[in-house]
Design an enzyme around this catalytic site. Structure first.
Site, PDB file in Angstrom:
ATOM      1  N   CYS A  48      45.061  16.058  37.371  1.00  0.00           N
ATOM      2  CA  CYS A  48      43.753  15.407  37.318  1.00  0.00           C
ATOM      3  C   CYS A  48      42.694  16.491  37.214  1.00  0.00           C
ATOM      4  O   CYS A  48      43.009  17.670  37.038  1.00  0.00           O
ATOM      5  CB  CYS A  48      43.527  14.526  38.540  1.00  0.00           C
ATOM      6  N   ALA A  49      41.441  16.117  37.350  1.00  0.00           N
ATOM      7  CA  ALA A  49      40.364  17.076  37.118  1.00  0.00           C
ATOM      8  C   ALA A  49      40.328  18.179  38.170  1.00  0.00           C
ATOM      9  O   ALA A  49      40.252  19.359  37.838  1.00  0.00           O
ATOM     10  CB  ALA A  49      39.021  16.352  37.064  1.00  0.00           C
TER      11      ALA A  49
END
Length: 350
Positions: A48-49
Site C-alpha cells: 500500500c502507500a
C-alpha cells in the site's frame, strides 16, 4: 505471524509478473471476495502507500492460511529506496558503484579510489550515500551533477555541504542558481585517489543546454540524460526543443562517435525494467548502443528533428518546481519534495 519484506530482499528479477489491484476500502469487511483470485501456492506480497493498510490486509490473508508478507514502508519506501551495485573495478584498485532507484528510474554513481570518493547525480536521499561511503572507509571529496535536473530533486549540494566536498555544476545550467559551485567545463580532469575523471562538455540537452558527460578511468561513460540504454534525452523541458535539437544530434552523432566503442555507458536514468541487467544494474557498451539504440541510427536530420520534437511523453510532474528547488530558489519541506517527485521519470524521447 506475517512477515515484513524489506526492499533489499526483493530482488529485481523476482518482481511479480502478476498483480491484483484492489481498493483498500473494498476489503474492510474481509478478504473472502478475493480469495479465488489469489494463488494459494505462492508467497503473496501486499503493498500500500505507507504500510499501514497492507499490514491489516496481510494479516487477514494470513488468517486464511496464505503465505503472505507486506512491504515494509509501502510505496513511499519503494520510491525512495536506493540499491548500491558495484558495476566495475578501476585500473588502480578503485571501484565504481551504481545506486539504482528502482521506484523512480533514477541512477546515480559513486567513484571510489584510494580512500576518496566522488558522487555523481545524487538523489535527495543523501544519508544513503554518506553512510555507504562511511561503511567503505571513503571520504567524499567531489560531488557532481551532470546537469540541472528537472525530474527529481538533487542531493548533490546537500551532500557537498555536509561533507565539505567540492560541488560541481555546468555553468550553462547555473545562470539562475542562488549558491556557489565549481564550474563543470570541458577539458577538466578531476582526480579521485588514483583515478582520473575526464570531463567532456557535451552541450546537448537531456533537459538542459549544459548537459555534461564524464569518462571515468578511460572505461566508463557517464552520459547523464543525453543517452539512455533504449532511448535518447528529451530537449524540451526548458521550452527550447527546436533550438537544442541540433546540439543534441551533434553530441550523439559526432562527439560520442569520437569516443571508444568499448566504453561502458552508465546513464542517469532508465525507463523500463527490461533495461536492467541480471544483477540489477543498468549499463551497455557504447558500440552496442550505436547498433541497437534507434535514437543513434536516424540518418535523416529532418526525421531526427521530428522524433525529438514531436515524439515526447508528458512533462514530469512539478518539473518547474523541481528545477527551482535545484536552483536554490525555493526550499520545500520533505513531504512536499516527495509529492513533487510522484510519478515516473520522463527524461527520454520515446
Amino acid at each position: 505471524m506475517i512477515k515484513n519484506s524489506k526492499l533489499n530482499n526483493i530482488y529485481w528479477t523476482s518482481i511479480p509478473k502478476k498483480y491484483l489491484n484492489v481498493p483498500y476500502f473494498e476489503l474492510l469487511d474481509g478478504v473472502e471476495g478475493i480469495l479465488g483470485q489469489v494463488p494459494s501456492d505462492k508467497e503473496i506480497l501486499v503493498v500500500c502507500a505507507k504500510e499501514g493498510s497492507s499490514i491489516m490486509i496481510a494479516d487477514m490473508l494470513f488468517e486464511e492460511g496464505l503465505d503472505v508478507a507486506y512491504l515494509k514502508g509501502g510505496m513511499k519506501a519503494w520510491s525512495e529506496h536506493l540499491e548500491p551495485i558495484k558495476v566495475g573495478n578501476l585500473k588502480d584498485g578503485g571501484e565504481i558503484y551504481q545506486f539504482v532507484r528502482i521506484g523512480k528510474g533514477c541512477l546515480s554513481y559513486m567513484v571510489v579510489s584510494n580512500g576518496e570518493a566522488a558522487i555523481i547525480d545524487a538523489t535527495r536521499m543523501t544519508d544513503i550515500y554518506t553512510k555507504f561511503a562511511e561503511d567503505i572507509n571513503a571520504t567524499i571529496i567531489h560531488v557532481f551533477d551532470t546537469h540541472l535536473h528537472a525530474d527529481h530533486i538533487s542531493g548533490g549540494r546537500a551532500i557537498a555541504e555536509k561533507t565539505n566536498a567540492t560541488y560541481w555544476l555546468p555553468p550553462k545550467d547555473a545562470i539562475e542558481v542562488t549558491y556557489e559551485y565549481q564550474p563543470l567545463e570541458g577539458g577538466i580532469d578531476v582526480t579521485i585517489g588514483n583515478t582520473t575523471i575526464n570531463i567532456h562538455a557535451l552541450y546537448s540537452p537531456g533537459h538542459t543546454i549544459g548537459s555534461t558527460s564524464f569518462v571515468v578511468d578511460e572505461k566508463f561513460l557517464l552520459s547523464g540524460d543525453i543517452l539512455f540504454i533504449d532511448s535518447i534525452g528529451r530537449p524540451d523541458l526548458a521550452g527550447k526543443a527546436e533550438d537544442w535539437v541540433t546540439d543534441l544530434r551533434e553530441s550523439l552523432y559526432k562527439r560520442y562517435r569520437k569516443l571508444s566503442e568499448e566504453l561502458i555507458v552508465l546513464p542517469a536514468h532508465f525507463m523500463i525494467i527490461d533495461e536492467l541487467n541480471e544483477d540489477g544494474s543498468v549499463s551497455k557498451k557504447l558500440g552496442t548502443l550505436f547498433e541497437q539504440n534507434h535514437g543513434l541510427n536516424i540518418e535523416d536530420e529532418n526525421e531526427f528533428r521530428k522524433l525529438v520534437t514531436e515524439n515526447l511523453p508528458p512533462q514530469p510532474n512539478s518539473y518547474q518546481e523541481i528545477r527551482e528547488t535545484n536552483m536554490g530558489k525555493i526550499s520545500p519541506d520533505e513531504e512536499k519534495q516527495r509529492e513533487m517527485e510522484i510519478g515516473p521519470n520522463r527524461c527520454a524521447v520515446r
